[in-house]
Design an enzyme around this catalytic site. Structure first.
Site, PDB file in Angstrom:
ATOM      1  N   ARG A 233     -11.745   7.861  -1.167  1.00  0.00           N
ATOM      2  CA  ARG A 233     -11.169   6.556  -0.848  1.00  0.00           C
ATOM      3  C   ARG A 233     -11.821   5.410  -1.619  1.00  0.00           C
ATOM      4  O   ARG A 233     -11.105   4.539  -2.133  1.00  0.00           O
ATOM      5  CB  ARG A 233     -11.221   6.312   0.666  1.00  0.00           C
ATOM      6  CG  ARG A 233     -10.049   6.956   1.384  1.00  0.00           C
ATOM      7  CD  ARG A 233     -10.142   6.869   2.880  1.00  0.00           C
ATOM      8  NE  ARG A 233      -8.931   7.410   3.500  1.00  0.00           N
ATOM      9  CZ  ARG A 233      -8.864   7.880   4.732  1.00  0.00           C
ATOM     10  NH1 ARG A 233      -9.956   7.876   5.488  1.00  0.00           N
ATOM     11  NH2 ARG A 233      -7.734   8.340   5.217  1.00  0.00           N
ATOM     12  N   GLY A 330       5.896 -14.289 -16.850  1.00  0.00           N
ATOM     13  CA  GLY A 330       7.340 -14.503 -16.883  1.00  0.00           C
ATOM     14  C   GLY A 330       8.107 -13.233 -17.197  1.00  0.00           C
ATOM     15  O   GLY A 330       7.596 -12.114 -17.067  1.00  0.00           O
ATOM     16  N   GLU A 354      -3.468   8.584   0.501  1.00  0.00           N
ATOM     17  CA  GLU A 354      -4.822   8.776   1.040  1.00  0.00           C
ATOM     18  C   GLU A 354      -5.110   7.815   2.184  1.00  0.00           C
ATOM     19  O   GLU A 354      -6.225   7.326   2.350  1.00  0.00           O
ATOM     20  CB  GLU A 354      -5.880   8.682  -0.059  1.00  0.00           C
ATOM     21  CG  GLU A 354      -5.798   9.819  -1.066  1.00  0.00           C
ATOM     22  CD  GLU A 354      -6.916   9.833  -2.072  1.00  0.00           C
ATOM     23  OE1 GLU A 354      -8.066   9.529  -1.693  1.00  0.00           O
ATOM     24  OE2 GLU A 354      -6.653  10.146  -3.248  1.00  0.00           O
TER      25      GLU A 354
END
Length: 382
Positions: A233, A330, A354
């Protein structure tokens, strides 16, 4: 090493990885077919020694690899990460025979790994998984059911599969199995997803497994899953930080050279303040990722909370930074083939896989209340 700064050698290594990704890995990534495993890219990661480092590195080094690769080639980063996610349970919980058979092939890029946890009815609630491991004699089972949203499926060479060996036992009744792709009864179907790598379903029709295929202990597979996710993680956060830094650098270059309203875009306060906010959030996310990884490497008791915080902040930050970068560029940023068009598609998924952002908030809150209750109990003790 402080969690708040890197040593010169680490900085130099990160720069080398960014160069490697830009000059050698990105050309291979661009030749890959979207939605398919890019085996030449994985093989090159093996030749460069990066896949082998998945099994010798700590959490911080894993984060540095993922952040550096993501900056220049997200496909290479993802290929490396998926090899690690699928094979880490074998490295950490496998038998000597399992490790000897598969880890050298993962390290040299000749075998593709996958982590098969999610199901159609058990995505965020992993403890609710229902893939059945029905007894089939002494120390043997038959796997029946479906896994879904599995990265590298159906093209992986083996899968770390989580199945229910004890019905009705929640997280306590799950076992992790190492299942080669050629097992009878195992088939898969690719899904048409917004990702450069394959994501698919796996169908298990009485797939045979035995005690020799168990990773860790029977009925203790949830520990295997959570141990793997606690390691990866923070590095998902590092992946996000790498994308955010790439978007920020592209925005700095664009706003410094783009003419607008009699000057450069950077001269407009509203633009410069947005760029400052992008940098602020990216740096905060980077520091939290490094701190969580360092806590993991040091065996700190609050790793689940720190890992969840790092993934949550970094992935949400990257979404903001990339979106703001697109806004400041843009329409050109949305043209197919533009860096930001690529990042705009890539940055969304880490907030889901996860453990979605909502799940991370739940983990953080649960850990906070557990800490508060423990302190209260200590204070109330005679």
């Amino acid at each position: 090493m402080s969690a708040f700064s890197l040593e010169p050698a680490q900085l130099a290594w990160c720069a080398q990885l960014r160069t490697l990704a830009a000059e050698h890995l990105r050309p291979l990534a661009e030749k890959g077919e979207p939605g398919r495993v890019n085996r030449p890219l994985i093989a090159e990661l093996g030749r460069q020694g990066l896949l082998g480092r998945l099994f010798t590195s700590g959490a911080l080094e894993l984060c540095l690899m993922r952040e550096s690769l993501a900056y220049a080639c997200t496909e290479a980063e993802t290929a490396l990460a998926l090899q690690g996610l699928g094979a880490h349970p074998v490295h950490a919980y496998g038998t000597a025979d399992q490790r000897d058979r598969w880890l050298p092939r993962v390290s040299d890029g000749s075998a593709v790994a996958a982590f098969a946890l999610s199901e159609p009815g058990a995505g965020s609630d992993a403890a609710a998984l229902s893939l059945a491991a029905d007894p089939d004699g002494p120390s043997a089972w038959r796997l029946t059911g479906v896994k879904c949203w599995i990265s590298n499926a159906p093209e992986a060479d083996f899968y770390t599969v989580f199945a229910r060996t004890t019905p009705g036992a929640g997280a306590r009744g799950v076992t992790a199995f190492l299942v080669p792709a050629d097992r009878p009864g195992l088939t898969g179907t690719g899904l048409d997803m917004l990702s450069p790598h394959p994501v698919g379903t796996l169908d298990f029709d009485a797939v045979p497994v035995t005690a020799d295929d168990v990773l860790g202990e029977t009925d203790r597979g949830f520990r295997v899953a959570m141990g793997t996710l606690n390691l990866f993680r923070p590095s998902v956060g590092a992946f996000a930080v790498g994308m955010a830094r790439a978007a920020l650098d592209a925005t700095l270059a664009h706003t410094a050279r783009r003419d607008a309203f009699g000057g450069k875009l950077r001269d407009l306060q509203t633009v410069s303040h947005q760029v400052a906010e992008m940098a602020l959030r990216t740096e905060a996310a980077r520091l939290m990722v490094y701190a969580a990884a360092t806590a993991y490497d040091e065996g700190a008791p609050d790793v689940p909370k720190r890992s969840a915080m790092a993934k949550l902040l970094a992935t949400e930050t990257a979404q903001y930074v990339v979106d703001t970068a697109v806004q400041l560029h843009g329409a050109r940023a949305l043209r197919r083939g533009h860096l930001l068009e690529h990042l705009y598609r890539e940055v969304r998924a880490p907030r889901v896989y996860e453990g979605a952002s909502e799940i991370q908030r739940g983990i953080i809150a649960e850990e906070l209340y557990a800490d508060q209750e423990a302190r209260t109990a200590v204070e109330a003790a005679p």
